[in-house]
Design a protein around this motif. Structure first.
Motif, mmCIF file in Angstrom:
data_model
loop_
_atom_site.group_PDB
_atom_site.id
_atom_site.type_symbol
_atom_site.label_atom_id
_atom_site.label_comp_id
_atom_site.label_asym_id
_atom_site.label_seq_id
_atom_site.Cartn_x
_atom_site.Cartn_y
_atom_site.Cartn_z
ATOM 1 N N TYR A 33 6.153 -18.941 1.391
ATOM 2 C CA TYR A 33 6.259 -17.606 1.985
ATOM 3 C C TYR A 33 6.554 -16.556 0.908
ATOM 4 C CZ TYR A 33 6.079 -18.724 6.999
ATOM 5 O OH TYR A 33 5.658 -19.084 8.256
ATOM 6 N N SER A 34 7.389 -16.927 -0.059
ATOM 7 C CA SER A 34 7.705 -16.000 -1.152
ATOM 8 C C SER A 34 6.463 -15.687 -1.973
ATOM 9 C CB SER A 34 8.795 -16.599 -2.048
ATOM 10 O OG SER A 34 9.975 -16.826 -1.321
ATOM 11 N N TYR A 35 5.676 -16.738 -2.247
ATOM 12 C CA TYR A 35 4.426 -16.506 -2.993
ATOM 13 C C TYR A 35 3.500 -15.560 -2.223
ATOM 14 C CZ TYR A 35 -0.479 -17.183 -4.092
ATOM 15 O OH TYR A 35 -1.799 -16.948 -4.342
ATOM 16 N N CYS A 36 3.346 -15.823 -0.944
ATOM 17 C CA CYS A 36 2.451 -14.982 -0.125
ATOM 18 C C CYS A 36 2.906 -13.536 -0.129
ATOM 19 C CB CYS A 36 2.403 -15.509 1.306
ATOM 20 S SG CYS A 36 1.575 -17.097 1.477
ATOM 21 N N PHE A 37 4.216 -13.327 -0.071
ATOM 22 C CA PHE A 37 4.727 -11.956 -0.060
ATOM 23 C C PHE A 37 4.475 -11.268 -1.399
ATOM 24 C CE2 PHE A 37 7.916 -8.666 -0.565
ATOM 25 C CZ PHE A 37 7.851 -8.003 0.657
ATOM 26 N N VAL A 38 4.772 -11.960 -2.508
ATOM 27 C CA VAL A 38 4.566 -11.368 -3.837
ATOM 28 C C VAL A 38 3.085 -11.079 -4.064
ATOM 29 C CG1 VAL A 38 4.717 -11.799 -6.323
ATOM 30 C CG2 VAL A 38 6.617 -12.423 -4.814
ATOM 31 N N PHE A 39 2.232 -12.033 -3.751
ATOM 32 C CA PHE A 39 0.796 -11.854 -3.953
ATOM 33 C C PHE A 39 0.268 -10.700 -3.099
ATOM 34 C CE2 PHE A 39 -3.532 -12.732 -2.435
ATOM 35 C CZ PHE A 39 -4.215 -12.760 -3.637
ATOM 36 N N GLY A 40 0.602 -10.696 -1.822
ATOM 37 C CA GLY A 40 0.112 -9.657 -0.935
ATOM 38 C C GLY A 40 0.612 -8.283 -1.307
ATOM 39 N N PHE A 41 1.863 -8.189 -1.750
ATOM 40 C CA PHE A 41 2.455 -6.893 -2.096
ATOM 41 C C PHE A 41 1.758 -6.274 -3.298
ATOM 42 C CE2 PHE A 41 5.467 -4.151 -4.258
ATOM 43 C CZ PHE A 41 6.013 -3.407 -3.221
ATOM 44 N N PHE A 42 1.551 -7.058 -4.345
ATOM 45 C CA PHE A 42 1.009 -6.490 -5.579
ATOM 46 C C PHE A 42 -0.517 -6.385 -5.573
ATOM 47 C CE2 PHE A 42 5.236 -7.736 -7.027
ATOM 48 C CZ PHE A 42 5.601 -6.613 -7.744
ATOM 49 N N ILE A 43 -1.178 -7.218 -4.794
ATOM 50 C CA ILE A 43 -2.642 -7.108 -4.757
ATOM 51 C C ILE A 43 -3.062 -5.865 -3.987
ATOM 52 C CG2 ILE A 43 -3.313 -8.278 -2.598
ATOM 53 C CD1 ILE A 43 -4.715 -8.955 -6.126
ATOM 54 N N ALA A 44 -2.118 -5.228 -3.287
ATOM 55 C CA ALA A 44 -2.412 -3.990 -2.566
ATOM 56 C C ALA A 44 -2.851 -2.874 -3.508
ATOM 57 C CB ALA A 44 -1.188 -3.544 -1.761
ATOM 58 N N SER A 45 -2.521 -2.999 -4.800
ATOM 59 C CA SER A 45 -2.884 -1.961 -5.761
ATOM 60 C C SER A 45 -4.389 -1.789 -5.882
ATOM 61 C CB SER A 45 -2.299 -2.303 -7.137
ATOM 62 O OG SER A 45 -2.861 -3.507 -7.634
ATOM 63 N N LEU A 46 -5.150 -2.842 -5.593
ATOM 64 C CA LEU A 46 -6.607 -2.747 -5.724
ATOM 65 C C LEU A 46 -7.168 -1.639 -4.844
ATOM 66 C CD1 LEU A 46 -7.685 -6.489 -5.780
ATOM 67 C CD2 LEU A 46 -7.538 -4.894 -7.688
ATOM 68 N N ALA A 47 -6.656 -1.533 -3.646
ATOM 69 C CA ALA A 47 -7.158 -0.526 -2.723
ATOM 70 C C ALA A 47 -6.475 0.818 -2.908
ATOM 71 C CB ALA A 47 -6.986 -1.010 -1.285
ATOM 72 N N SER A 48 -5.158 0.803 -3.074
ATOM 73 C CA SER A 48 -4.411 2.059 -3.085
ATOM 74 C C SER A 48 -4.480 2.805 -4.415
ATOM 75 C CB SER A 48 -2.944 1.797 -2.728
ATOM 76 O OG SER A 48 -2.363 0.883 -3.626
ATOM 77 N N LEU A 49 -4.763 2.108 -5.511
ATOM 78 C CA LEU A 49 -4.731 2.742 -6.833
ATOM 79 C C LEU A 49 -6.098 2.921 -7.475
ATOM 80 C CD1 LEU A 49 -1.649 0.950 -8.463
ATOM 81 C CD2 LEU A 49 -1.699 3.067 -7.150
ATOM 82 N N ARG B 159 0.830 -1.210 0.000
ATOM 83 C CA ARG B 159 0.000 0.000 0.000
ATOM 84 C C ARG B 159 0.861 1.256 0.000
ATOM 85 N NH1 ARG B 159 -5.504 -0.445 1.781
ATOM 86 N NH2 ARG B 159 -6.105 -2.611 2.137
ATOM 87 N N LEU B 160 1.896 1.252 0.833
ATOM 88 C CA LEU B 160 2.766 2.419 0.924
ATOM 89 C C LEU B 160 3.580 2.606 -0.352
ATOM 90 C CD1 LEU B 160 4.051 1.978 4.596
ATOM 91 C CD2 LEU B 160 2.264 3.519 3.792
ATOM 92 N N VAL B 161 4.155 1.507 -0.850
ATOM 93 C CA VAL B 161 5.008 1.593 -2.037
ATOM 94 C C VAL B 161 4.192 1.949 -3.275
ATOM 95 C CG1 VAL B 161 6.544 0.304 -3.564
ATOM 96 C CG2 VAL B 161 6.706 0.006 -1.091
ATOM 97 N N MET B 162 3.055 1.281 -3.455
ATOM 98 C CA MET B 162 2.216 1.547 -4.627
ATOM 99 C C MET B 162 1.678 2.977 -4.620
ATOM 100 S SD MET B 162 2.214 -1.058 -6.564
ATOM 101 C CE MET B 162 2.602 -2.800 -6.527
ATOM 102 N N GLY B 163 1.275 3.447 -3.449
ATOM 103 C CA GLY B 163 0.788 4.812 -3.360
ATOM 104 C C GLY B 163 1.855 5.819 -3.714
ATOM 105 N N THR B 164 3.097 5.542 -3.300
ATOM 106 C CA THR B 164 4.208 6.446 -3.616
ATOM 107 C C THR B 164 4.571 6.398 -5.095
ATOM 108 O OG1 THR B 164 5.096 6.115 -1.382
ATOM 109 C CG2 THR B 164 6.584 7.035 -3.034
ATOM 110 N N LEU B 165 4.634 5.192 -5.655
ATOM 111 C CA LEU B 165 4.981 5.054 -7.072
ATOM 112 C C LEU B 165 3.927 5.670 -7.983
ATOM 113 C CD1 LEU B 165 6.381 1.385 -7.236
ATOM 114 C CD2 LEU B 165 7.668 3.527 -7.341
#
Length: 649
Positions: free
Chosen positions: A545-561, A505-511
């Motif tokens: 764990y890697s999958y969960c991190f990648v999925f969670g990080f990029f799916i944050a765009s739905l809310a923030s963008l 959320r923080l990274v996507m909002g900044t980018l």
């Protein structure tokens, strides 16, 4: 000649912390072509920019923490509930899908209620509804009862809490708005991260009913958190004419009238939804107060009478106005009066009354209920759903450029994004679906954007994304447990998604402030989908764990963008409409998401269920690719059509 200020006091002793500027509004409705002319006024909420606003941020964070910490951790009680009720996985999954679907589908109704009754009453009502529904679910012994209480009633309560707690923060801040919203919305990710292992632990000890009872108490806490959402100071600004029998007026019934918008384009409203017209058919407050937006003499609309008097009415919360707010209003009064006097070359009269404070005991002050300010209309703002930096909005930049430092009143941006309200609307006191509620529903559910091919692509993308998004949240723990992973790790996978989501959320909002949000949204959906497709390549703990991190990080765009994508494609004036329609499609996707995954899993296994979910999300990303070009072509066609319409008139 300086503006004339007349000060008086009511009662025996003045209270310098309370300021009331009474309004002098006299109208003479005229029967014009197309309907009856009606007064309008500019209604503005003043942000506190700190102070109590940070208390609201904390309360909002905690409310969202509880809400999403319960809503998106259903997978922790899924298996135990299935064993208790003896139903199939797809039917059990439908219970959570119902609640999440209503979480989105009921957002227009929740928004309408907020505009009518205020943030605090809505979030507290949502708390009561959700808590009572979950408490009834504790005693439910059959599947249908759980669908009604856990899925239906609780879902509606979730929607009231979500809209109220997520968006009230934006009204307490202007310059720090993006930061405050990011802090409050991070409660969702933190809630998922913490609540899933807690739920999993408690399920092993006492079963899903005990966990539901805990959730009942947590939603009860939101009732008290909602008490901090106190009403903000609001101003009603009205310009009147020298003629005491006339005032600036507006024709809201636009079925046969063309109205000149702030962009200089004539728009025509041919449809009325819920016996109301959309916000875009009303001028902005800046147009009414500063520009006038006068129509031609042979066309119904705003009065062409000369403007000379400015009236500001402060609607303060019952607790009064703080010293800082008092200075702010006095500054606004003096600067606005001087500014308008310079424009009109006429005397501006501002009347200030000082009210006698009411004496209350300590117990009365502690339990005093500040009622919703009836004049407040928060959803009449175009930027209500905007979660990005307002400094990047063209309307904000224009409002700052067009006003010199000497002329600034502190209200430029609020006036530019607030739509005017009829005085008949502001005077309504009774009823549920008043104009304040119906106008919001008409704005959010206006189908005009569905006529655009690009918007249909965006809505289809949102639907497909949510058809796949809930699958990892609900099934990843059970899938990896069956695959032989240590349960101590499997119950932390959803927490890993929540942690990555908070960072995303923080990274996507900044980018999004530096990169086209449309492209960023597309890339995020594709990566989330592809990672889900390949999530079963290995059942190594580190890979999962890697999958969960990648999925969670990029799916944050739905809310923030989401809001930034709509603004980038269709403009700020269509944000409320676009958000309302997009939420409906996302709700529909959520409704069928986990039930479809459950059916696929029963017939083909977990791997295929995750494949299907990943394909849905990947396709949703591909649908975003042509949006920018389609939107540009559609805007060119619309501008040409409006220009021809304007010239013909």
């Amino acid at each position: 000649m300086p503006p004339k200020v007349i000060a008086s006091k009511l009662g025996n002793e003045p209270n310098k912390n309370v300021l009331i500027i009474p309004s002098r509004i006299i109208s003479r409705p005229d029967q014009l072509e197309g309907g009856e002319e009606t007064e309008i006024a500019a209604q503005i909420l003043l942000p506190e920019e700190g102070g109590w606003g940070w208390v609201v941020v904390i309360a909002s964070f905690c409310s969202i923490f509880i809400l999403d910490g319960v809503t998106f951790t259903f997978g922790s009680i899924f298996k135990n509930m299935k064993e208790d009720l003896g139903e199939s996985e797809s039917l059990i999954a439908l219970i959570n899908s119902l609640s999440v679907a209503l979480y989105f589908l009921a957002s227009p109704i929740a928004s309408a209620f907020i505009n009518r009754f205020g943030f605090r009453l809505c979030v507290m009502s949502g708390s009561v509804i959700a808590s009572s529904s979950l408490f009834c679910s504790y005693f439910a012994t059959n599947y249908v009862s759980l669908c009604v209480f856990y899925g239906g009633f609780a879902g509606f309560g979730f929607s009231l809490i979500n809209v109220s707690a997520s968006l009230i923060v934006s009204f307490y801040f202007e310059k720090l708005r993006s930061l405050a919203l990011s802090l409050a919305s991070s409660g969702s990710s933190v809630g998922i991260m913490i609540m899933f292992p807690i739920n999993s632990y408690l399920v092993k000890l006492a079963g899903w009913r005990a966990v539901t009872l805990l959730h009942t108490g947590l939603f009860g806490v939101i009732y008290f958190l909602g008490m901090t959402f106190k009403p903000l100071l609001s101003l009603t600004v009205v310009k009147t004419t020298d003629d005491p029998t006339r005032t600036v007026t507006y024709l809201p019934n636009l079925s046969t009238a063309g109205v000149k918008s702030t962009s200089g384009v004539v728009s025509t409203a041919t449809e009325r939804l819920f016996s109301a017209v959309s916000n875009v058919n009303f001028p902005t407050a800046a147009s009414v107060v500063h520009e006038g937006i006068l129509t031609s003499s042979n066309q119904p609309g705003l009065s062409t009478a000369a403007l000379s008097k400015l009236t500001l009415t402060a609607h303060s919360p019952q607790s009064g106005i703080s010293k800082r707010q008092l200075k702010q209003v006095q500054s606004i009064m003096s600067r606005t009066s001087a500014k308008e006097q310079d424009k009109t070359k006429n005397n501006i009269e501002v009347t200030v009354n000082i009210e006698q404070p009411k004496k209350r005991s300590w117990w009365t002050r502690l339990c005093h209920w500040e009622e919703h300010t009836q004049q407040a209309r928060p959803l009449y703002r175009d930027d209500f759903f905007y979660e990005g930096k307002i400094e990047n909005l063209p309307v904000y930049q224009k409002s700052m450029i067009d006003t010199t430092a000497e002329d600034k009143t502190g209200l430029e941006y609020q006036l530019a994004v607030s739509r005017a309200a009829t005085t008949a609307d502001l005077r309504e006191r009774r009823g549920v679906f008043t104009t304040a509620a119906r106008r919001v529903l008409a704005t959010m559910l206006d189908p005009k954007l569905l006529k655009k091919c690009s918007f249909l692509f965006l809505c289809s993308s949102g639907c497909l994304t949510y058809m796949g998004l809930l699958v990892p949240y609900v099934f990843i723990q059970d899938r990896n447990t069956i695959a032989g992973l240590d349960p101590a790790h499997t119950q932390l996978f959803v927490s890993a998604i929540g942690l990555a989501n908070s960072l995303g959320r923080l990274v996507m909002g900044t980018l999004a402030c530096k990169i086209d949000p449309v492209k960023l949204y597309m890339i995020s959906c594709c990566i989330s989908g592809v990672s889900t497709i390949f999530s079963d390549v290995s059942y190594s703990v580190y890979y999962q764990y890697s999958y969960c991190f990648v999925f969670g990080f990029f799916i944050a765009s739905l809310a923030s963008l989401r809001s930034m994508v709509i603004v980038a494609l269709y403009g700020l004036e269509n944000l409320t409409n676009g958000t309302g329609m997009l939420l409906m499609f996302q709700g529909c996707g959520s409704l069928v998401s986990t039930p479809i995954a459950g059916v696929v899993k029963n017939n083909f296994g977990y791997s295929v269920a995750f494949y299907v979910a990943g394909i849905f999300m990947t396709i949703s990303g591909f649908l975003i690719i042509p949006l920018r070009k389609l939107s540009v072509k559609e805007n060119e066609i619309d501008n040409a059509t409006r220009k021809n319409c304007y010239e013909s008139k």
